[in-house]
Write an enzyme that holds these catalytic residues in place. Sequence first.
Site, PDB file in Angstrom:
ATOM      1  N   ARG A 151       5.527 -13.507   9.152  1.00 45.12           N
ATOM      2  CA  ARG A 151       6.152 -12.217   8.890  1.00 45.12           C
ATOM      3  C   ARG A 151       7.526 -12.187   9.539  1.00 45.12           C
ATOM      4  O   ARG A 151       7.823 -12.958  10.452  1.00 45.12           O
ATOM      5  CB  ARG A 151       5.289 -11.080   9.413  1.00 45.12           C
ATOM      6  CG  ARG A 151       5.026 -11.107  10.906  1.00 45.12           C
ATOM      7  CD  ARG A 151       4.006 -10.056  11.334  1.00 45.12           C
ATOM      8  NE  ARG A 151       4.539  -8.713  11.213  1.00 45.12           N
ATOM      9  CZ  ARG A 151       4.071  -7.783  10.360  1.00 45.12           C
ATOM     10  NH1 ARG A 151       3.040  -8.063   9.589  1.00 45.12           N
ATOM     11  NH2 ARG A 151       4.599  -6.597  10.308  1.00 45.12           N
ATOM     12  N   LYS A 155       4.607  -0.071  10.142  1.00 53.57           N
ATOM     13  CA  LYS A 155       4.585   1.289   9.604  1.00 53.57           C
ATOM     14  C   LYS A 155       4.122   2.285  10.652  1.00 53.57           C
ATOM     15  O   LYS A 155       4.665   3.362  10.775  1.00 53.57           O
ATOM     16  CB  LYS A 155       3.639   1.334   8.405  1.00 53.57           C
ATOM     17  CG  LYS A 155       4.365   1.360   7.079  1.00 53.57           C
ATOM     18  CD  LYS A 155       3.366   1.383   5.944  1.00 53.57           C
ATOM     19  CE  LYS A 155       3.414   0.087   5.168  1.00 53.57           C
ATOM     20  NZ  LYS A 155       2.275  -0.125   4.290  1.00 53.57           N
ATOM     21  N   GLU A 211       0.876  -1.154   0.000  1.00 49.45           N
ATOM     22  CA  GLU A 211       0.000   0.000   0.000  1.00 49.45           C
ATOM     23  C   GLU A 211       0.927   1.221   0.000  1.00 49.45           C
ATOM     24  O   GLU A 211       1.838   1.287   0.829  1.00 49.45           O
ATOM     25  CB  GLU A 211      -0.853  -0.030   1.276  1.00 49.45           C
ATOM     26  CG  GLU A 211      -1.970   0.961   1.224  1.00 49.45           C
ATOM     27  CD  GLU A 211      -2.825   0.977   2.494  1.00 49.45           C
ATOM     28  OE1 GLU A 211      -2.758   0.022   3.290  1.00 49.45           O
ATOM     29  OE2 GLU A 211      -3.545   1.971   2.659  1.00 49.45           O
TER      30      GLU A 211
HETATM   31  P1  ATP Z   1       2.872  -2.821   8.206  1.00 52.94           P
HETATM   32  O1  ATP Z   1       2.263  -3.945   8.987  1.00 52.94           O
HETATM   33  O2  ATP Z   1       4.258  -2.489   8.583  1.00 52.94           O
HETATM   34  O3  ATP Z   1       1.996  -1.614   8.145  1.00 52.94           O
HETATM   35  P2  ATP Z   1       1.785  -3.742   5.816  1.00 52.94           P
HETATM   36  O4  ATP Z   1       1.601  -5.200   5.799  1.00 52.94           O
HETATM   37  O5  ATP Z   1       0.601  -2.911   6.106  1.00 52.94           O
HETATM   38  O6  ATP Z   1       2.998  -3.381   6.751  1.00 52.94           O
HETATM   39  P3  ATP Z   1       1.854  -3.428   3.012  1.00 52.94           P
HETATM   40  O7  ATP Z   1       2.290  -2.269   2.230  1.00 52.94           O
HETATM   41  O8  ATP Z   1       0.413  -3.766   3.017  1.00 52.94           O
HETATM   42  O9  ATP Z   1       2.376  -3.205   4.481  1.00 52.94           O
HETATM   43  O10 ATP Z   1       2.691  -4.736   2.684  1.00 52.94           O
HETATM   44  C1  ATP Z   1       3.113  -5.138   1.415  1.00 52.94           C
HETATM   45  C2  ATP Z   1       3.527  -6.578   1.492  1.00 52.94           C
HETATM   46  O11 ATP Z   1       4.618  -6.758   2.392  1.00 52.94           O
HETATM   47  C3  ATP Z   1       2.395  -7.452   2.004  1.00 52.94           C
HETATM   48  O12 ATP Z   1       2.275  -8.566   1.144  1.00 52.94           O
HETATM   49  C4  ATP Z   1       2.826  -7.847   3.379  1.00 52.94           C
HETATM   50  O13 ATP Z   1       2.368  -9.114   3.726  1.00 52.94           O
HETATM   51  C5  ATP Z   1       4.347  -7.809   3.300  1.00 52.94           C
HETATM   52  N1  ATP Z   1       4.929  -7.541   4.605  1.00 52.94           N
HETATM   53  C6  ATP Z   1       4.708  -6.466   5.399  1.00 52.94           C
HETATM   54  N2  ATP Z   1       5.367  -6.588   6.570  1.00 52.94           N
HETATM   55  C7  ATP Z   1       6.047  -7.765   6.509  1.00 52.94           C
HETATM   56  C8  ATP Z   1       6.917  -8.466   7.410  1.00 52.94           C
HETATM   57  N3  ATP Z   1       7.231  -7.979   8.610  1.00 52.94           N
HETATM   58  N4  ATP Z   1       7.430  -9.651   7.000  1.00 52.94           N
HETATM   59  C9  ATP Z   1       7.126 -10.139   5.791  1.00 52.94           C
HETATM   60  N5  ATP Z   1       6.311  -9.550   4.904  1.00 52.94           N
HETATM   61  C10 ATP Z   1       5.772  -8.380   5.250  1.00 52.94           C
HETATM   62 MG    MG Z   2      -1.147  -3.528   4.976  1.00 51.06          MG
END
Ligand code: ATP
Ligand code: MG
Length: 588
Positions: A295, A305, A60
């Site tokens: 994760r 984030k 995102e």
């Molecule tokens: P955050 O939890 O930090 O806000 P998010 O999952 O909301 O991160 P996105 O931009 O939606 O962030 O994530 C893009 C991709 O990265 C998604 O497929 C998500 O599953 C993956 N991702 C995010 N954080 C991790 C992590 N700690 N380990 C592995 N993959 C991750």
């Molecule tokens: Mg997300």
Amino acid sequence: MSTSKPAAPHVTNFIRNIIESDLAKKTYAARTWGGKPGGAKTHAGAPPDPAKIRTRFPPEPNGFLHFGHAKSICLNFGLAQDFTGVCHMRFDDTNPEKEEQEYVDSILDAVKWLGYDWCANGTEHLYFASDYFDFMYEAAEYLITAGHAYVDEQSAEQIRANRGTLTESGKASPQRARPAADSLQALRDMRAGKHAEGSMVVRAKIDMASPNINLRDPAIYRIRKATHHRTGDKWCIYPMYTYAHPIEDALEEITHSLCTLEFEDQRPFYDWLLERLAEGGLLAKPLPHQYEFARLNLTNVVLSKRKLIQLVDEKHVDGWDDPRMPTLVGARRRGYTPEGFRAFADRIGVSKSDSWIDFSVLEDCMREHLNEVAPRRVAVLDPVKLVIDNYPDGQEEECHPPNHPQKPDWGKRAVPFSKELWIEREDFMETPTKGYFRLFPGNKVRLRYGFVIECTGCDKDASGRVTAVHCNYFADSKSGTPGSDNYKVKGNIHWVSARHAYACEVRLFDRLYKEAHPGAGDRDHIKDLNQNSKHVITAQLEPALKDANAGEHFQFERHGYFVADRVDSKPGAPVFNRAVTLRDSWHK
Ligand code: ATP
Ligand code: MG
């Protein structure tokens, strides 16, 4: 006859096993690809998909990428590379409020920096969920028409209250049974902007008694009178993430949709939705499949984030690209390398259970790569003068250290030597402790790649602090000259000629959080910050380092791997960041 298998490039894992089994069973072999994302019509009658599998990285665009994203990027792009597939770069921009072009640019930059590319066979697989809003809207109309969705005019609180609990089933909304034509008109009015935000939502009609609360008629569309970074004011209704994501995957013919474990409970809705749309002829089969992996959790940092935004907003760090931040922009400034991240992703693998990876594992990966690529240089980080009393005033000569001790083909360089040098303060002790082999009165050491010297004493200021160390040198002891090995000494110290040295700002970093698991339990993660995570010093560097280019890496002998800072370095005046020490030096 036995055939020898080529060495597996990666350690296997459950996702690789699934893909191998799908390829063996030809699960996706009959897929056609219409050349661009789209519904059933786009792909019908098109040639077979040249990509054996399709994966995607779907951030995102509401922040900068962190180390957890690097795991996901390496996984998705890496699988596509290894299985003759394609990985799509897709922005999941269905939420108009928080998304910005600045983040889009930075994310694309970070993925490229990690060494991946979304261009395959001449096609750019760069997509935006917002490009699918028309399809998503049509799909919502279809679901309503087919009796699989309705417009609910309960308030958000009522919907929440009627959703039930883990032990109690939910209560149907009064609008659940309204005629489809009614709901359809309501949806069209929503779209036309006739209703206020929060006054109604579109909900899938599934099962208010499902043990999985995600199936109790989840919302799929809501009203948001916000300007979107790409579609502007075209829409005032936006799809929910859980509705949009499966559709995005299906339109792009993603075969293996990989996400983190918290989405496991969403998988039944993912499958339900795609099945309904395929039944209605909107989507081509075979449909994508969602798989969840653990994760990345890394000690001594946070990978969320929300928390990273807090660190920046409250100025606990100097911005998103602060070298201490676990963001890719921060890592790049810090001097971490894409090769190091890819090695890290391989080393930690993927599994289905959450665990913590020690920060030192990441550092080891960086160290191993930097050891291969970083030329050696000399820097004195905590300088004190060394005066060679019997060296002629005004004389200077060259010494020739190797650029990499294990790579003779990298050659040697000339460094100036003169009567006054900078050495590390810790390389002298007026009264040596047991086992100390470096400079103390009466002891001999070798000045690395130079002469053997014998310490004669030191000067001190009124407070007793050493201001200069004195010694004499042996003119026939120069490294590389005949007879120089006749001198046997235990200590070997590095130095920089004081007259020629480049006095330079150097930043040394330590763990961002003092606690391994910041904010564990109910603690505020801010309280766990390490207040001594950054030290700025003035070091004395060998003169050639003045010409280092921004982003160039070096090993400063005995001190670790450093990079010329990409932001603050000026031509002829670089400043350096320490990426990582030579050995793990973090003690709790
Ligand atoms: P955050 O939890 O930090 O806000 P998010 O999952 O909301 O991160 P996105 O931009 O939606 O962030 O994530 C893009 C991709 O990265 C998604 O497929 C998500 O599953 C993956 N991702 C995010 N954080 C991790 C992590 N700690 N380990 C592995 N993959 C991750
Ligand atoms: Mg997300």
